[in-house]
Design an enzyme around this catalytic site. Structure first.
Site, short mmCIF file in Angstrom:
data_model
loop_
_atom_site.label_atom_id
_atom_site.label_comp_id
_atom_site.label_asym_id
_atom_site.label_seq_id
_atom_site.Cartn_x
_atom_site.Cartn_y
_atom_site.Cartn_z
N SER A 167 35.48 76.42 18.80
CA SER A 167 35.25 75.43 17.76
C SER A 167 35.59 76.02 16.38
O SER A 167 36.70 76.47 16.16
CB SER A 167 33.82 74.89 17.84
OG SER A 167 33.66 73.77 17.01
N ASP A 189 37.54 65.66 24.18
CA ASP A 189 37.16 66.04 22.81
C ASP A 189 37.88 65.13 21.82
O ASP A 189 39.10 64.95 21.90
CB ASP A 189 37.55 67.50 22.60
CG ASP A 189 37.22 68.02 21.21
OD1 ASP A 189 36.59 67.31 20.42
OD2 ASP A 189 37.62 69.18 20.93
N HIS A 191 34.15 68.78 23.90
CA HIS A 191 34.19 69.85 22.92
C HIS A 191 33.02 70.81 23.16
O HIS A 191 31.88 70.40 23.26
CB HIS A 191 34.08 69.26 21.51
CG HIS A 191 34.26 70.25 20.41
ND1 HIS A 191 35.48 70.50 19.83
CD2 HIS A 191 33.37 71.04 19.76
CE1 HIS A 191 35.34 71.41 18.87
NE2 HIS A 191 34.06 71.75 18.81
#
Length: 333
Positions: free
Chosen positions: A170, A273, A303
């Site tokens: 991320s 995601d 995600h």
């Protein structure tokens, strides 16, 4: 009589991070945002040792080092996996169970010396502070490599600095990208540390223009468009847009990557995601420039699956892909 000028909340992220109008910040318990991490029966992580090491005393920053001595003893030195945690540049820490579990698995199953890096968070420390910390860690690692036998004993005994990989999930993947660019452009000297590759897992990228998924997001995503926007508002320089070069590496003001000598990249994209199209676009742009890129797509995953569901079949497959990447290089596609 003048109006009330008491500080008021201007950003409230899930009740655990509040930014006030005077710039002050109040933080709460982030554990409420993360699922509990329970290791399934029979999925033990044998013999991995870990400890925290201060790498930047001036700012109180630590790295959590993981090593499996038995693996190093059998095959000599191990590759080094530098790992930056996620959290939108605003939350997260190496000691949080979701990141700790991932690093335990990586150290055991790759195997590798895993170095999970703490960096300063926004909004107290807005970008590019976290990137400066990431670059600073690589400089610290370089000193460790130069010291040789005088380095931290775990690194001196187990680390193969000639096989160092930069990685993250991320926001940590965004950070890994920017550190890799600094290395590849010659802005950050690392010799005798050799950055042999970098791995971006569900990278946190942004942009002013919406992608199709952002304009019409699916339901029940782990990171919503609104949450991503809020993280960028709190982490980027004040008044910056999502086309800032940190958020959008291919934005109108972003420097070209054409001449940057990037190491081979592993780009992990989760199709569930809402940010997936940005990750796919990143991989495609690098390929168009002739860079070595391996793209690993995980159909239907969300995600952050690698840390939110660290024992899932998808996470098992990711570990296998990382294992091949750090020991044999990118399988370009």
């Amino acid at each position: 009589m003048s109006g009330d000028t008491a500080p008021h909340v201007v950003e409230d992220f899930a009740g655990v991070l509040k930014l006030f109008s005077d710039g002050s910040v109040v933080r709460g318990d982030e554990s409420v945002l993360s699922p509990s991490v329970e290791r399934p029966h029979g999925r033990e992580v044998p013999d991995v040792q870990w400890k925290d090491i201060v790498y930047d005393a001036a700012h109180g920053l630590r790295v959590r080092a993981y090593v499996m001595p038995a693996a190093a003893g059998e095959g000599g030195r191990l590759p080094v996996l530098v790992y930056f945690h996620g959290g939108g540049y605003c939350i997260g820490a190496p000691e949080q169970p979701i990141f700790h579990t991932f690093c335990l698995r990586a150290a055991s199953e790759l195997p590798a010396v895993v170095l999970s890096v703490q960096y300063r968070l926004a909004p107290e420390h807005r970008l590019p502070t976290a990137i400066e910390d990431g670059a600073g860690f690589l400089s610290w690692l370089r000193v460790q490599a130069v010291l040789g036998a005088g380095a931290d004993p775990w690194l001196a005994e187990s680390a193969d600095f000639g096989r160092t990989f930069i990685s993250g999930s991320s926001a940590g993947a965004n950070l890994a990208h920017h550190v890799a660019v600094r290395v590849g452009s010659g802005q950050l000297a690392t010799d005798p540390v050799l950055v042999a590759g970098y791995a971006l897992i569900d990278a946190f990228f942004g942009g002013v223009e919406r992608t199709a998924a952002e304009a019409n997001p699916p339901a029940n995503v782990t990171v919503s468009v609104e949450a991503a926007d809020q993280m960028w508002r709190m982490s980027l320089p004040v008044a910056a847009t999502r086309d800032h070069p940190v958020a959008n590496p291919f934005g109108p003001d972003s420097p070209s990557l054409e001449k940057v000598v990037l190491p081979p990249a592993l780009v992990v994209a989760s199709t569930g995601d809402v940010l997936c199209e940005r990750v796919l676009g990143y991989a495609a742009r690098l390929k168009d420039m002739g860079k070595a890129v391996e793209l690993a797509e995980f159909d239907g995953e969300q995600h952050g699956f690698s840390v939110l569901q660290p024992w899932s079949p998808a996470s098992d497959e990711l570990i296998r892909i990382l294992q091949r990447f750090v020991h044999h290089g990118a399988a370009t596609n």
